[in-house]
Design an enzyme around this catalytic site. Structure first.
Site, short mmCIF file in Angstrom:
data_model
loop_
_atom_site.label_atom_id
_atom_site.label_comp_id
_atom_site.label_asym_id
_atom_site.label_seq_id
_atom_site.Cartn_x
_atom_site.Cartn_y
_atom_site.Cartn_z
N ARG A 56 11.87 -5.27 3.97
CA ARG A 56 11.69 -3.85 3.65
C ARG A 56 12.47 -2.91 4.57
O ARG A 56 12.72 -3.21 5.73
CB ARG A 56 10.21 -3.49 3.57
CG ARG A 56 9.44 -3.58 4.84
CD ARG A 56 7.98 -3.36 4.54
NE ARG A 56 7.20 -3.28 5.76
CZ ARG A 56 5.90 -3.08 5.80
NH1 ARG A 56 5.22 -2.95 4.68
NH2 ARG A 56 5.27 -3.02 6.95
N LYS A 59 0.83 -1.21 0.00
CA LYS A 59 0.00 0.00 0.00
C LYS A 59 0.86 1.26 0.00
O LYS A 59 0.62 2.19 -0.77
CB LYS A 59 -0.92 0.04 1.24
CG LYS A 59 -1.88 -1.12 1.37
CD LYS A 59 -2.81 -0.94 2.56
CE LYS A 59 -2.13 -0.89 3.91
NZ LYS A 59 -1.45 -2.12 4.33
N ARG A 62 -0.17 -8.18 13.88
CA ARG A 62 -0.73 -7.21 12.92
C ARG A 62 -1.65 -7.92 11.92
O ARG A 62 -2.67 -7.38 11.51
CB ARG A 62 0.40 -6.46 12.21
CG ARG A 62 1.05 -5.43 13.13
CD ARG A 62 2.39 -4.97 12.65
NE ARG A 62 2.37 -4.32 11.36
CZ ARG A 62 3.43 -4.21 10.56
NH1 ARG A 62 4.59 -4.71 10.92
NH2 ARG A 62 3.33 -3.60 9.42
N ARG A 120 11.49 -0.76 10.31
CA ARG A 120 10.46 -0.46 11.31
C ARG A 120 10.55 -1.43 12.48
O ARG A 120 10.67 -2.64 12.28
CB ARG A 120 9.07 -0.58 10.65
CG ARG A 120 8.72 0.60 9.79
CD ARG A 120 7.46 0.39 9.04
NE ARG A 120 6.36 -0.16 9.81
CZ ARG A 120 5.12 -0.25 9.37
NH1 ARG A 120 4.82 0.17 8.16
NH2 ARG A 120 4.17 -0.77 10.11
N ARG A 168 -9.21 1.32 9.18
CA ARG A 168 -8.83 -0.02 9.59
C ARG A 168 -9.92 -0.70 10.39
O ARG A 168 -9.75 -1.84 10.83
CB ARG A 168 -7.55 0.04 10.42
CG ARG A 168 -6.28 -0.25 9.64
CD ARG A 168 -5.13 -0.09 10.60
NE ARG A 168 -3.94 -0.82 10.24
CZ ARG A 168 -2.89 -0.27 9.66
NH1 ARG A 168 -2.91 0.98 9.28
NH2 ARG A 168 -1.81 -0.99 9.45
P1 AMP Z 1 1.11 0.83 9.09
O1 AMP Z 1 2.32 1.67 8.86
O2 AMP Z 1 -0.08 1.27 8.29
O3 AMP Z 1 1.39 -0.64 8.96
O4 AMP Z 1 0.68 1.07 10.63
C1 AMP Z 1 1.56 0.76 11.70
C2 AMP Z 1 0.78 0.67 12.99
O5 AMP Z 1 0.16 1.93 13.29
C3 AMP Z 1 -0.38 -0.32 12.99
O6 AMP Z 1 0.05 -1.64 13.28
C4 AMP Z 1 -1.27 0.25 14.09
O7 AMP Z 1 -0.75 -0.04 15.37
C5 AMP Z 1 -1.12 1.75 13.87
N1 AMP Z 1 -2.13 2.29 12.94
C6 AMP Z 1 -1.90 2.84 11.69
N2 AMP Z 1 -3.04 3.22 11.13
C7 AMP Z 1 -4.03 2.91 12.00
C8 AMP Z 1 -5.44 3.04 11.98
N3 AMP Z 1 -6.09 3.57 10.92
N4 AMP Z 1 -6.14 2.62 13.08
C9 AMP Z 1 -5.52 2.11 14.14
N5 AMP Z 1 -4.18 1.93 14.23
C10 AMP Z 1 -3.44 2.33 13.18
#
Ligand code: AMP
Length: 227
Positions: free
Chosen positions: A127, A13, A172, A161, A88
Site C-alpha cells: 500500500r 478500514k 501492530r 507509511r 482500539r
Molecule cells: P492506523 O493508521 O490506524 O494503522 O494507526 C497507526 C498507529 O497510530 C497505530 O499503530 C498506533 O500506534 C496509533 N494509533 C492510531 N489510532 C490509535 C488509537 N485509537 N489508540 C492508540 N493508538 C492509536
C-alpha cells in the site's frame, strides 16, 4: 448516524471509510491519520506519538481520547461520522459511549472487517498513498489508473507509511490481538455489531458494508444524498 469500522492493520478500514464518507456524506475520522498529521506538525502530541507508532504500539488512551473529543466537536461530525482506527481498547470504547451519551447520540453500527492475517502482511507491503491529497492505493489491489499519477489530484509523488515495515507490522498485529480484539465482545453484546468478509474484492466489501448498514436501518446512499 455514527459508525465504527473495526479490523486488524491492513483490513481495508481506511479505504472503505473514505468510500463511505463520500457516499453517506458523514465525517471520516481516522485516528492514525490524525496522529501522523501531529507527527508531521511536530506538536507535543506528535512528539510523544512518533516513537510509539514506529514501535507499532498503541498511543495512551488519555491522549487519544482527548484528541478524539476535540475532533467530534468539529462541524463535519455533527451529522454523523465513521470511525476508522478508534476505539482500539475497551477503555476507548467506553469513553466513546460516554461522549456520545453526553451529546444524546449513539452508535448505529459497528462493522468488523474479517480478514486472514496471513495475507495482510502482503496487503500492507503493497500500500501507498498520494503525498499531496492522501488518496490510498495498493500495488495490486488498487493501483492508480495511470502509473505514477494520482487518480484524484494528478500529483506524481507517493508515500509509504514508515510503520508498514515487517517488524512494526508484527508488533501492530500483537497490539491488535491483545488490546483491540477484546472490544469485539464489548460490541457484540450491544446488538449493533456486524461482520463483513474483508477478503473479498474492494467493491464487494463496500456492498457488504452497505448491506449491513441497511440492516442497521441506515438509508441507502442515494436516499442519504437526497437528504
Ligand atoms: P492506523 O493508521 O490506524 O494503522 O494507526 C497507526 C498507529 O497510530 C497505530 O499503530 C498506533 O500506534 C496509533 N494509533 C492510531 N489510532 C490509535 C488509537 N485509537 N489508540 C492508540 N493508538 C492509536
Amino acid at each position: 448516524m455514527n459508525i465504527i469500522l473495526l479490523g486488524p492493520p491492513g483490513a481495508g478500514k481506511g479505504t472503505q471509510a473514505k468510500i463511505l464518507q463520500e457516499r453517506y456524506h458523514i465525517g471520516q475520522i481516522a485516528t492514525g491519520d490524525m496522529l501522523r498529521a501531529e507527527v508531521k506538525a511536530g506538536s507535543e502530541l506528535g512528539k510523544v506519538a512518533k516513537a510509539i507508532m514506529e514501535a507499532g504500539e498503541l498511543v495512551p488512551d488519555d491522549l487519544i481520547i482527548t484528541m478524539l473529543r476535540h475532533r467530534l466537536a468539529q462541524p463535519d461530525c455533527q451529522h454523523g461520522f465513521i470511525l476508522d482506527g478508534f476505539p482500539r481498547t475497551v477503555p476507548q470504547a467506553e469513553a466513546l459511549d460516554a461522549m456520545l451519551a453526553s451529546q444524546k447520540q449513539d452508535l448505529r453500527a459497528v462493522i468488523l472487517l474479517k480478514v486472514d492475517e496471513d495475507v495482510l502482511v502482503d496487503r500492507i507491503a503493497g500500500r501507498f498513498s498520494c503525498a499531496k491529497c492522501g488518496a490510498s492505493y495498493h500495488d495490486v489491489m488498487h493501483p492508480t489508473i495511470k502509473a505514477g499519477i494520482c487518480d484524484k489530484c494528478g500529483a506524481t509523488e507517493f508515500v509509504h507509511r514508515p510503520d508498514d515495515n515487517p517488524t512494526t507490522v508484527k508488533q501492530r498485529f500483537t497490539a491488535y490481538n491483545n488490546q483491540t480484539a477484546p472490544i469485539v465482545p464489548y460490541y457484540q453484546g450491544k446488538h449493533i455489531y456486524y461482520e463483513v468478509d474483508g477478503m473479498a474484492d474492494m467493491n464487494d466489501v463496500t456492498a457488504a458494508i452497505e448491506a449491513a448498514l441497511r440492516k442497521a436501518g441506515v438509508a441507502a446512499p442515494s436516499a442519504a444524498a437526497a437528504d
